[in-house]
Each structure stands twice: as C-alpha cells, then as structure tokens.
Enzyme design. Structure first.
Site, PDB file in Angstrom:
ATOM      1  N   CYS A  33       0.821  -1.218   0.000  1.00 46.13           N
ATOM      2  CA  CYS A  33       0.000   0.000   0.000  1.00 46.13           C
ATOM      3  C   CYS A  33       0.850   1.260   0.000  1.00 46.13           C
ATOM      4  CB  CYS A  33      -0.933  -0.003   1.204  1.00 46.13           C
ATOM      5  SG  CYS A  33      -1.961   1.488   1.310  1.00 46.13           S
ATOM      6  N   CYS A  64      -1.579   1.748  -2.967  1.00 45.28           N
ATOM      7  CA  CYS A  64      -2.561   2.821  -2.775  1.00 45.28           C
ATOM      8  C   CYS A  64      -1.958   4.221  -2.770  1.00 45.28           C
ATOM      9  CB  CYS A  64      -3.308   2.625  -1.450  1.00 45.28           C
ATOM     10  SG  CYS A  64      -3.599   0.923  -0.977  1.00 45.28           S
ATOM     11  N   GLU A  92     -25.513  16.242  -1.016  1.00 49.57           N
ATOM     12  CA  GLU A  92     -26.893  16.421  -0.547  1.00 49.57           C
ATOM     13  C   GLU A  92     -27.878  15.546  -1.313  1.00 49.57           C
ATOM     14  OE1 GLU A  92     -28.838  20.238  -1.349  1.00 49.57           O
ATOM     15  OE2 GLU A  92     -27.244  20.675  -2.787  1.00 49.57           O
ATOM     16  N   GLU A 123      -7.791   2.269 -13.070  1.00 45.42           N
ATOM     17  CA  GLU A 123      -7.066   3.383 -12.460  1.00 45.42           C
ATOM     18  C   GLU A 123      -5.876   3.809 -13.313  1.00 45.42           C
ATOM     19  OE1 GLU A 123      -8.253   2.555  -7.779  1.00 45.42           O
ATOM     20  OE2 GLU A 123      -6.407   1.694  -8.588  1.00 45.42           O
ATOM     21  N   TYR A 134      -9.824  -2.879 -10.430  1.00 44.25           N
ATOM     22  CA  TYR A 134      -9.387  -1.593  -9.880  1.00 44.25           C
ATOM     23  C   TYR A 134      -8.164  -1.053 -10.618  1.00 44.25           C
ATOM     24  CZ  TYR A 134     -11.636  -2.362  -5.209  1.00 44.25           C
ATOM     25  OH  TYR A 134     -12.482  -2.566  -4.167  1.00 44.25           O
ATOM     26  N   HIS A 190     -25.874  22.496   1.124  1.00 49.79           N
ATOM     27  CA  HIS A 190     -26.161  23.057  -0.194  1.00 49.79           C
ATOM     28  C   HIS A 190     -25.246  24.246  -0.496  1.00 49.79           C
ATOM     29  CE1 HIS A 190     -28.622  23.952  -3.690  1.00 49.79           C
ATOM     30  NE2 HIS A 190     -28.613  25.228  -3.319  1.00 49.79           N
ATOM     31  N   LYS A 233      -0.089   5.318  -6.107  1.00 52.15           N
ATOM     32  CA  LYS A 233      -1.125   5.373  -7.141  1.00 52.15           C
ATOM     33  C   LYS A 233      -1.977   6.620  -6.992  1.00 52.15           C
ATOM     34  CE  LYS A 233      -4.932   3.798  -6.170  1.00 52.15           C
ATOM     35  NZ  LYS A 233      -5.921   2.852  -5.605  1.00 52.15           N
TER      36      LYS A 233
END
Length: 500
Positions: A74, A79, A478, A218, A214, A473, A82
C-alpha cells in the site's frame, strides 16, 4: 481456608510453570511482513505488553522475492503512490475545465513525468521511514531479511548477507500480503505489473492495459489524464466485475468520454518486441503498438516461500492461508492477516484484522473482524465508491421487495466548464425494514462522501433517517438525502432491471 490456599498454591505453580515455559521464547510475537497489517499488529501487540519482533525485506519501489520494504504494498507500490499519480493526472482535465472559469492558460502546457515520479518516490521514502519510527517507538525489534516458518514456534530470517538466524516466538503472525501475477501469454515477459507501472523511467505515450479491475481502470485513467493513448482490454462486457452494474456502465462511459479506448470481451494473445515498440495481438486478431503493456489481471497471496506446507499450515487452492474468525490457522500458535488470507483484500481491512488479532491474543478481548458494510473506492477519473450491497447482490439476498433510488446529474462544476460527464448516486433499500443496505456513487469526491455514508449504514440507518437529514447546499453529497422518489421497485425473486 486450607482448600483455598491449596488452590492458590496450585495456581501459583501453574503460573510459574507457564512463565518458565514461555521464558525460552525470544519473543511473545514474531511477525513476518511489515506492511500495513503487520506493522499494526506488531505495534498494538507491543502496546499491550508483548515482546515483538518483525522482519521485512530490504526497501525497493518494485518488489520481488528478495526486496520489499517496511510499509508494504500500500505505502510503497500500491494505494499511496497510485493516488499521487491520480492527483497528477486529474490536473490534466482540470486545466482544460479552467478555461471556461476565466483562466487564460497557454496552449503549450507541459507535463514532466520524471518530476512527478521523483516527488512520488520522495514521499514513499518518507513514509517508509515513518513506519520504521512507529515500530521503534513501540519497542518492536525490526529485522531486515526474508522470514520463513520452520516450526510452530520458530522463524528463520535470512539476512541481506545470506546468513540465517532463527528466533522463537509464542505466536507467529503471517502478514506477507500479495503479489501481482501475469497470465501466461506468449511474450508475457515484455509486460509489466502495477509495481513497475509506478516507477517507469519514461512516460508511456502509448499504453495497452489488460484487465478490468481496480488497477486496470485506475492506470488507464492515470495515463490518459497525462496525455497518453490508452487501450483497455477486458473479458467482460463492462469493467469492474462485482460492482453494481449501473455504476460499471457509467465508469465505462466516463472512461470513453475521457478518451480511453475500451475493448470489451477481448483478451491479448501475443506480445512481440519490435523496433517501434511492443506489438500486441488481441483475441480478435487486431494489432496494436505500445510503449508499455500493463497486465492488471489480479494478485496472488504471497505465501510460496514461507515453508507453510512443511510446517502443516493449511492453504487453499490459491495459496491463501486458511484462518478462522479470529485469524488463527490450524496450527494454534500461527496466525495470518491481510491479503495473505485472501478475504477482503483492502488495506483498511488488513488494519482491522490486525487490530482484532492484537486484542484477541494480547489484549484479553477476543475480537472477530466484522466484514459487513466495508466501503471501498476505485480511483478512476472520476472515482467510484461503494458500501454495502450492489443492486444485484441485494436482489440475490432479498427476503422481500427491494427499492432502488437513483440520482443522475451533471455536477454544477461541469455546467460552467462544459464537460459532459454525469455523476450518479444510488441507494438500495430493503422495503420491509426501510434500512439502507447499499449505497454507491460515481463522480467527483465519491470516496470522501462515501466514507460518511458508510458510518450511517454501519449504524443501521433507514431511508427515513436519510430523508430527515438536512443536506449541505450546494453540494453533490446532498443528493443522498434528497432522493424521495423510487426509481424502481424490484419484486422478490425478480431479476434486476436498469434504465440502461
């Protein structure tokens, strides 16, 4: 009183005998593998009073059987690097969009791959040192070398100079992760994996990517965002098998909208080195030329060199370590967490398993890992994030009708920039209980938004509670609390239908 004293005396003897037995162990715990799971387990066990040793291969950005590094996949070649490249690639589209926001940008905007690559390497080196400090601060003894199990309570570490030293431990934890694998296609030695893709010396102007998971989508997004030509080949009709079909379709449209060439239901049959690059032959007989061919076709548990079968540790057909709900193998003193067990192969899941292990073995709190409502994200551009069940999974597991709520829209930012790229949000609701059992989003900031939604699902939130929440908002987030109208109802036992 005499009986109690006798019992206490017997107890004292038993404790003394146990302490005498344990005294011959060099460590209470020895961990093989200093990735995310291994480091977490080592630190937390040490914090609970255990004497802990851990071993890891010498550092290098590209892993092999003899090099790795503290921090693991990772941090060093997964991760983190990347995501740095994803950030870099995102600027390509942002610069295009900025013009309609009044920014006058010179037409000749240059991108320097080597500069970003050096920044990436600097960061993973920094994190590698941080992980080492974390271990040192927890009084965990770090050994640099390859570990293998030679007995139920013994680990052999082959050091950099080739010498081997054995250490005994009351408990041994396997945390060796997984490694990228290549399909056996003629010319496969010309292809790279994600390890090399994160450390290429030259930017690939022409890239071919094989895979639909993935990593494939990616890297397709990364290289295309930086200006390369990308051809993505995958076996199914859509990429990201296992995710919600409606979201998969949108990811595919977004990839194409950003300029990635998709080749569904297509594989590769041969790679050949030529003076102009790598010639790639597809399963449909088409020829492509590439500077780089990335095989993103899965990862295998990294267990082959651990000597597990000789010790009697049970493995499954894929080579993953078989464990129970507490991450214990069939050998009571040997445990395993993370990708080496092939449960849910995500860094945060390895961290969870490691925490549960430390609580169970050294914290006096037997703890099972909870794999329900684990959120995850795919960092394509724009990203996809999900938690809970997909529509297809919900229908498969349903005991009653399923309600599907969706909201597809062009984000406000795109209305000014002119980018034609929709976001999609989705909630899956069990009509009987009104509980939200699945949520997904494809669009900007999807991962950041989905982390909050994951907490709600973990707490068992109902659709009524979502509806009663006041939204922020203006924001995309939302939409999750303003989806009032049912998009479709799926009757029990019926097959899912989408508007695609």
């Amino acid at each position: 009183m005499g009986r109690k004293m006798l019992a206490d005396g017997e107890l004292d003897k038993a404790v003394a005998a146990e302490e005498a037995t344990e005294a011959h162990y060099d460590f209470d715990l020895f961990v093989i593998g200093a990735g995310s799971g291994g480091v977490r387990a080592a630190r937390f066990s040490a914090n609970n009073g255990a004497k802990v040793g851990i071993c890891e291969l010498p550092f290098h950005p590209i892993s092999s059987e003899e090099i790795g590094g503290v921090g693991g996949t990772c941090v060093i070649r997964g991760c983190v690097p990347k995501k740095i490249l994803v950030y870099g690639a995102t600027y390509g589209g942002e610069l295009e969009d900025a013009r309609n926001y009044g920014w006058e940008i010179n037409e000749n905007v240059d991108f320097t791959w080597k500069k970003l690559l050096q920044k990436k390497t600097d960061e993973i080196l920094r994190l590698n040192n941080i992980y080492k400090r974390l271990l040192a601060n927890a009084a965990v003894k770090l050994y640099e070398g390859e570990g293998r199990i030679v007995g139920p309570n013994e680990v052999e570490v082959r050091q950099i100079d080739g010498t081997k030293i054995s250490y005994t431990a009351k408990h041994i934890l396997i945390a060796t992760g997984s490694r990228a694998q290549k399909p056996n296609i003629p010319g496969h030695e010309l292809a790279i994996t994600s390890d090399e893709a994160l450390s290429l010396e030259e930017f690939p102007k022409r890239a071919v990517v094989l895979g639909g998971g993935y990593i494939a989508v990616e890297f397709a997004s990364i290289w295309r965002g930086m200006g390369g030509t990308v051809d993505l080949f995958f076996r199914k009709e859509l990429p990201l098998r296992g995710f919600d079909d409606e979201m998969r379709a949108l990811v595919a449209r977004n990839l194409e909208g950003r300029g990635v060439n998709l080749h569904p239901q297509t594989s590769l049959t041969q790679l050949t080195k030529t003076d102009e690059g790598i010639k790639v032959i597809s399963s449909h007989g088409e020829e492509f030329m590439a500077d780089v061919v990335l095989f993103a076709t899965g990862r295998n548990p990294n267990t082959k060199r651990l000597n597990l079968e000789a010790v009697g540790v049970e493995l499954d057909q894929a080579g993953a370590v078989k464990v129970d709900e507490y991450s214990r193998t069939n050998i009571p003193s040997i445990w395993a967490v993370g990708d080496a067990t092939n449960r849910i192969n995500l860094t945060p899941v390895a961290l969870m398993e490691a925490t549960c292990f430390a609580n169970t073995v050294f914290g006096g709190k037997p703890t099972k890992a909870d794999y329900s409502n684990v959120a995850c994200a795919v960092f394509c551009i724009p990203p996809l994030a999900v938690v809970g069940l997909s529509e297809e999974e919900a229908v498969e597991k349903a005991t009653g009708d399923i309600l599907v709520f969706t909201s597809g829209f062009n984000p406000m930012k795109n209305t000014i920039s002119g980018r034609q790229e929709k976001s999609l949000m989705k909630l899956i609701v069990d009509e009987q209980t009104d509980k939200v059992i699945g949520a997904s989003m494809c669009g900007p900031d999807a991962a950041e938004i989905m982390q909050g939604i994951a907490i709600a699902l973990k707490c068992g939130a109902t659709k009524a509670q979502f509806d009663s929440t006041v939204g922020i908002h203006p924001s995309s987030a939302e939409e999750f609390v303003t989806m009032r109208t049912v998009t479709r109802r799926i009757a029990y036992k019926a097959k899912p239908k989408t508007s695609l």
